[in-house]
Every structure is written in C-alpha cells, then in structure tokens.
Design an enzyme around this catalytic site. Structure first.
Site, PDB file in Angstrom:
ATOM      1  N   CYS A  79      38.884 -54.580  24.592  1.00 16.21           N
ATOM      2  CA  CYS A  79      37.758 -53.977  23.227  1.00 16.21           C
ATOM      3  C   CYS A  79      38.793 -53.265  22.202  1.00 16.21           C
ATOM      4  O   CYS A  79      39.149 -53.958  21.394  1.00 16.21           O
ATOM      5  CB  CYS A  79      36.804 -52.985  23.872  1.00 16.21           C
ATOM      6  SG  CYS A  79      35.325 -52.900  23.124  1.00 16.21           S
ATOM      7  N   HIS A 169      34.486 -55.201  28.935  1.00 16.31           N
ATOM      8  CA  HIS A 169      35.214 -53.861  29.795  1.00 16.31           C
ATOM      9  C   HIS A 169      34.925 -54.326  31.182  1.00 16.31           C
ATOM     10  O   HIS A 169      34.117 -54.059  31.972  1.00 16.31           O
ATOM     11  CB  HIS A 169      34.337 -52.757  29.664  1.00 16.31           C
ATOM     12  CG  HIS A 169      34.617 -52.368  28.355  1.00 16.31           C
ATOM     13  ND1 HIS A 169      35.704 -51.287  27.847  1.00 16.31           N
ATOM     14  CD2 HIS A 169      33.980 -52.543  27.036  1.00 16.31           C
ATOM     15  CE1 HIS A 169      35.537 -50.884  26.505  1.00 16.31           C
ATOM     16  NE2 HIS A 169      34.653 -51.549  25.948  1.00 16.31           N
ATOM     17  N   GLU A 171      36.905 -53.147  33.578  1.00 18.09           N
ATOM     18  CA  GLU A 171      36.893 -51.763  34.271  1.00 18.09           C
ATOM     19  C   GLU A 171      35.677 -51.054  34.583  1.00 18.09           C
ATOM     20  O   GLU A 171      35.359 -50.213  35.294  1.00 18.09           O
ATOM     21  CB  GLU A 171      38.146 -50.748  33.379  1.00 18.09           C
ATOM     22  CG  GLU A 171      37.267 -50.229  32.260  1.00 18.09           C
ATOM     23  CD  GLU A 171      37.162 -51.030  30.909  1.00 18.09           C
ATOM     24  OE1 GLU A 171      37.348 -52.250  31.083  1.00 18.09           O
ATOM     25  OE2 GLU A 171      36.855 -50.433  29.843  1.00 18.09           O
TER      26      GLU A 171
HETATM   27  N1  GLN Z   1      34.143 -50.031  18.434  1.00 19.22           N
HETATM   28  C1  GLN Z   1      35.707 -49.932  18.955  1.00 19.22           C
HETATM   29  C2  GLN Z   1      36.698 -50.011  17.911  1.00 19.22           C
HETATM   30  O1  GLN Z   1      36.269 -50.414  16.748  1.00 19.22           O
HETATM   31  C3  GLN Z   1      36.002 -50.543  20.000  1.00 19.22           C
HETATM   32  C4  GLN Z   1      34.667 -50.231  20.965  1.00 19.22           C
HETATM   33  C5  GLN Z   1      35.205 -50.208  22.552  1.00 19.22           C
HETATM   34  O2  GLN Z   1      36.439 -50.189  22.338  1.00 19.22           O
HETATM   35  N2  GLN Z   1      34.466 -50.014  23.373  1.00 19.22           N
HETATM   36  O3  GLN Z   1      37.686 -49.590  17.915  1.00 19.22           O
END
Ligand code: GLN
Length: 189
Positions: A79, A169, A171
C-alpha cells in the site's frame, strides 16, 4: 534470516507478527542507527506515504534505504510502501525511492475513503484474501514488471527484480501463504 520492517508509521507490527510466526526475526527501523544492523529482507508497510517519505528524509534514513533497495535486497511493500517504490505517482508530485518502474495512483482503488475485502487471484497462489484501505493501484507497469494480480480491472500486485508491491494488506488477513511464497521466491533477474 532477518527482516527489517520500516517502523516510522503505519501497520508495521502486523507484518512483524506474520513474519515471526514463520520463524523470521524482525528488526524495527525507527532511526538511522537501526540501519547499521544487518538484515536480509525489507518490509515497507502501509500507512501514509507522504508521512513516511517525510520522516525517512528528516531522520536521514532515505539514502541508505534507497541504496539497499538498489543493491537488490528483497522488498515487500504494501500500500503506502508501493507508493514509496513507484517511479511515477499520478496524483502526487513528490516521489520517494522511485526504484520500481510503475505509475501508481494514490487513494484510487475502491471508494475514496472506503476500505473493502475481497478474495481474488494472486497469480502464483490462486485465490487469496485481499484487504484494501484507501489503496493505490498500478496504472502503468514498465517493461520487466511482472503483474501478479489484477483485481476488478486494476493492477494490485506486481514485482520487479527484488521488489514486490501490493495494493492490499496481507498482514491484516489470517493467511500466511503470500508471506511463505515471498520468503521462498528468488528475486527476478
Ligand atoms: N492512502 C495511503 C497513501 O496514499 C495509502 C493507504 C495505506 O497504506 N493503507 O499513502
């Protein structure tokens, strides 16, 4: 085998729990001196990429970590971590490590503020659980980037050489298969 988990902000403890349960010892990277310890794997967790990028620079950890990634350390990025690796961010001017030839779009997958769960194909393993939280997706992948998941028409997992980037994710789900796969895979040439 020792994994360094970037622990400045975000969901790092969850990665440590998964890796520990597979017998991998974890080192938390909180400050520059932590980078002096030896480690063989690197985890870039979810969170806020802008905050993580800023702290990496303020704490003077950025260049060393970028060099380790360029040197080929095996990286798992989820992410916000995917955003740190991307060499182009469609809706953000500031780049971070920029070690992976992909264009990502931030906060783009699913409803803007929403998170959602689905089960979908991850090429090497078949159907796996996927939790998305204000996730980025990969809009364009450069040559030599292997696409590993396309969820609802968007690229949500890919790897390039030593770097594996996930929009979702692993995790946060009760499933260790992706970690087991990542630990046994050799980096792509
Ligand atoms: N929205 C976050 C970003 O732009 C990423 C979201 C996440 O890691 N769950 O960094």
């Amino acid at each position: 085998m020792k994994a360094a988990v970037l622990a400045l902000q975000g969901a790092f403890i969850e990665h440590e729990k998964k890796l520990s349960s597979l017998g991998i010892s974890c080192l938390e990277l909180r400050e520059k001196s932590d980078l002096e310890q030896s480690f063989d794997l690197l985890v870039l967790p979810g969170g806020e990429s802008t905050v993580q990028g800023k702290l990496l620079r303020e704490l003077d950890m950025f260049d060393t970590l970028k060099a380790r990634i360029e040197d080929g350390i095996k990286v798992l990025a989820t992410c916000a971590g995917m955003i740190l690796l991307a060499d182009k961010i469609e809706n953000d001017q500031r780049l971070h490590f920029a070690t992976m030839p992909v264009t990502v779009k931030r906060n783009a997958y699913g409803r803007q503020l929403g998170s959602f769960y689905t089960e979908d194909q991850f090429k090497p393993l078949g159907k796996i659980p996927m939790t998305f939280i204000r996730a980025p997706y990969i809009k364009e992948a450069g040559k030599d980037v292997e696409i590993l998941a396309t969820t609802q028409g968007r690229i949500t997992a890919a790897r390039y050489k030593n770097q594996l980037a996930l929009s979702f994710h692993p995790e946060l789900n009760d499933d260790l298969r992706l970690y087991e796969w990542w630990l046994r895979e050799k980096p792509l040439p």
